[in-house]
Design a protein around this motif. Structure first.
Motif, PDB file in Angstrom:
ATOM      1  N   THR A   1       0.836  -1.198   0.000  1.00 42.37           N
ATOM      2  CA  THR A   1       0.000   0.000   0.000  1.00 42.37           C
ATOM      3  C   THR A   1       0.873   1.252   0.000  1.00 42.37           C
ATOM      4  OG1 THR A   1      -1.740  -1.188   1.173  1.00 42.37           O
ATOM      5  CG2 THR A   1      -1.844   1.214   1.219  1.00 42.37           C
ATOM      6  N   ARG A   2       1.932   1.250   0.823  1.00 42.39           N
ATOM      7  CA  ARG A   2       2.861   2.393   0.861  1.00 42.39           C
ATOM      8  C   ARG A   2       3.563   2.569  -0.483  1.00 42.39           C
ATOM      9  NH1 ARG A   2       4.883   0.192   5.607  1.00 42.39           N
ATOM     10  NH2 ARG A   2       6.945   0.043   4.672  1.00 42.39           N
ATOM     11  N   LEU A   3       3.992   1.467  -1.099  1.00 45.08           N
ATOM     12  CA  LEU A   3       4.674   1.558  -2.390  1.00 45.08           C
ATOM     13  C   LEU A   3       3.732   2.046  -3.482  1.00 45.08           C
ATOM     14  CD1 LEU A   3       6.931  -1.620  -2.332  1.00 45.08           C
ATOM     15  CD2 LEU A   3       7.650   0.778  -2.122  1.00 45.08           C
ATOM     16  N   ASP A   4       2.488   1.606  -3.430  1.00 42.29           N
ATOM     17  CA  ASP A   4       1.505   2.067  -4.412  1.00 42.29           C
ATOM     18  C   ASP A   4       1.280   3.567  -4.265  1.00 42.29           C
ATOM     19  OD1 ASP A   4      -0.468   1.637  -6.489  1.00 42.29           O
ATOM     20  OD2 ASP A   4      -1.978   1.951  -4.933  1.00 42.29           O
ATOM     21  N   ARG A   5       1.112   4.029  -3.039  1.00 42.86           N
ATOM     22  CA  ARG A   5       0.923   5.464  -2.802  1.00 42.86           C
ATOM     23  C   ARG A   5       2.174   6.242  -3.199  1.00 42.86           C
ATOM     24  NH1 ARG A   5      -1.464   8.946   2.185  1.00 42.86           N
ATOM     25  NH2 ARG A   5      -1.623  10.811   0.925  1.00 42.86           N
ATOM     26  N   ALA A   6       3.348   5.703  -2.879  1.00 46.38           N
ATOM     27  CA  ALA A   6       4.602   6.363  -3.244  1.00 46.38           C
ATOM     28  C   ALA A   6       4.718   6.499  -4.760  1.00 46.38           C
ATOM     29  CB  ALA A   6       5.792   5.579  -2.688  1.00 46.38           C
ATOM     30  N   SER A   7       4.291   5.494  -5.478  1.00 48.11           N
ATOM     31  CA  SER A   7       4.333   5.550  -6.940  1.00 48.11           C
ATOM     32  C   SER A   7       3.466   6.682  -7.470  1.00 48.11           C
ATOM     33  CB  SER A   7       3.873   4.206  -7.518  1.00 48.11           C
ATOM     34  OG  SER A   7       3.819   4.268  -8.916  1.00 48.11           O
TER      35      SER A   7
ATOM     36  N   ALA B   1       3.602  12.468   3.312  1.00 42.22           N
ATOM     37  CA  ALA B   1       2.749  12.042   2.205  1.00 42.22           C
ATOM     38  C   ALA B   1       1.496  12.910   2.075  1.00 42.22           C
ATOM     39  CB  ALA B   1       2.374  10.572   2.353  1.00 42.22           C
TER      40      ALA B   1
ATOM     41  N   LEU C   1      11.235   5.414  -5.312  1.00 44.69           N
ATOM     42  CA  LEU C   1       9.970   4.976  -4.716  1.00 44.69           C
ATOM     43  C   LEU C   1      10.148   4.581  -3.253  1.00 44.69           C
ATOM     44  CD1 LEU C   1       8.204   2.924  -7.515  1.00 44.69           C
ATOM     45  CD2 LEU C   1       7.903   5.320  -6.894  1.00 44.69           C
TER      46      LEU C   1
ATOM     47  N   CYS D   1      10.415   7.733  -1.234  1.00 53.28           N
ATOM     48  CA  CYS D   1       9.082   8.335  -1.141  1.00 53.28           C
ATOM     49  C   CYS D   1       8.200   7.548  -0.166  1.00 53.28           C
ATOM     50  CB  CYS D   1       8.452   8.384  -2.536  1.00 53.28           C
ATOM     51  SG  CYS D   1       6.926   9.324  -2.635  1.00 53.28           S
ATOM     52  N   SER D   2       8.275   6.238  -0.205  1.00 55.71           N
ATOM     53  CA  SER D   2       7.419   5.426   0.675  1.00 55.71           C
ATOM     54  C   SER D   2       7.780   5.586   2.147  1.00 55.71           C
ATOM     55  CB  SER D   2       7.480   3.952   0.275  1.00 55.71           C
ATOM     56  OG  SER D   2       8.722   3.381   0.613  1.00 55.71           O
TER      57      SER D   2
END
Length: 83
Positions: free
Chosen positions: A5-11, A51, A42, A45-46
């Motif tokens: 979920t964090r990686l998806d949001r970071a993307s 955020a 990424l 960012c994550s």
């Protein structure tokens, strides 16, 4: 929040920031060691605690000359900008 979920949001946030700075997708991927550099960006960012501020900043800025000071990828994105 889980890792994926964090990686998806970071993307979403990283790509949104790059778009606002005029960094094209090809520049993000085709740079030297492109995939590794993108993965590192990424991950930075994550791990960011800003955020929500980043998402808000992006809503207020369609274009910008530089990422906000708290952006962990500010220098990397600046290096990718094509003037």
């Amino acid at each position: 929040m889980g890792l994926f979920t964090r990686l998806d949001r970071a993307s979403v946030l990283y790509n949104g920031m790059a778009d606002r700075l005029g960094v094209g997708e090809t520049q993000r991927i085709d740079q030297p060691a492109g995939a590794a550099a993108y993965r590192s960006a990424l991950l930075r960012c994550s791990a960011c605690a800003e955020a929500e501020a980043c998402a808000g900043w992006q809503m207020e800025h369609a274009r910008a000359d530089a990422a906000p000071g708290y952006c962990r990828n500010r220098g990397a994105l600046a290096a990718l900008r094509v003037e």
